[in-house]
Motif scaffolding. Sequence first.
Motif, short mmCIF file in Angstrom:
data_model
loop_
_atom_site.label_atom_id
_atom_site.label_comp_id
_atom_site.label_asym_id
_atom_site.label_seq_id
_atom_site.Cartn_x
_atom_site.Cartn_y
_atom_site.Cartn_z
N GLU A 1 -9.19 -3.03 7.92
CA GLU A 1 -7.87 -2.60 7.48
C GLU A 1 -7.87 -2.52 5.96
O GLU A 1 -8.26 -3.47 5.28
CB GLU A 1 -6.80 -3.59 7.95
N ARG A 2 -7.45 -1.38 5.43
CA ARG A 2 -7.44 -1.18 3.98
C ARG A 2 -6.42 -2.10 3.32
O ARG A 2 -5.27 -2.19 3.73
CB ARG A 2 -7.11 0.28 3.65
N VAL A 3 -6.86 -2.81 2.29
CA VAL A 3 -5.99 -3.71 1.53
C VAL A 3 -6.06 -3.28 0.07
O VAL A 3 -7.15 -3.21 -0.50
CB VAL A 3 -6.43 -5.18 1.67
N GLU A 4 -4.92 -2.99 -0.53
CA GLU A 4 -4.89 -2.50 -1.90
C GLU A 4 -4.43 -3.58 -2.87
O GLU A 4 -3.67 -4.47 -2.52
CB GLU A 4 -3.98 -1.26 -1.98
N GLY A 5 -4.91 -3.47 -4.10
CA GLY A 5 -4.48 -4.39 -5.14
C GLY A 5 -5.22 -5.70 -5.19
O GLY A 5 -4.77 -6.65 -5.83
#
Length: 207
Positions: free
Chosen positions: A190-194
């Motif tokens: 799952e893409r996690v940003e920041g």
Amino acid sequence: MNSREVVLGRIRDAITLAPARDAEIPRHYRTGRTLPDTERIELLVDRLVDYKAHVDQCSTTDIAETINGILIANDLKTVGIPVGLDRSWVAGFSGELVVDSSEVPAPELERLDAVVTGSRVSCAETGTIFLDAGPDQGRRALTLVPDTHICVVHRASVEVGVPEAMAKLTPERPTTMISGPSATSDIELERVEGVHGPRNLHVVIVD
């Protein structure tokens, strides 16, 4: 003697026994590649958008209006800038403007909603923007801690590939390479940003 000492001892022995000689490293990179201006910028924009960055293009006279529009649209009220940034770029900003200093502890940069910087060079092929801590870019912490980074890229500073871009850099300077907003994937992909930097990247490409 523990395992660590054994390993380090073997490394030291190998260094002592190895013949001292300079090794030639072949560097047969593709260099000197060019593209027409329009194609080069289109390639850069395509890569940036694919990385989920926001891209605006404007003329030199419209930089302040473009940046102010981004700040207003995203409700960004406290903005940090490096000491050498062209102040005309943020002339229309009515919020709190904070000029960064090396004396400010990095954790305090968290109070900034955004940062506005320039850039040194960009690579169209990989969609990568290079910062080298120049006066208009500031220290690395300034561009990594705030949640939003607005980065100005001049059209003439965009090169086709990595070797062409690297040739414009000074090896001794600290280099930060940005390819879209900071992102990674968790164990379930799952893409996690920041995670390692700003969640939002706005690139203003200037003619």
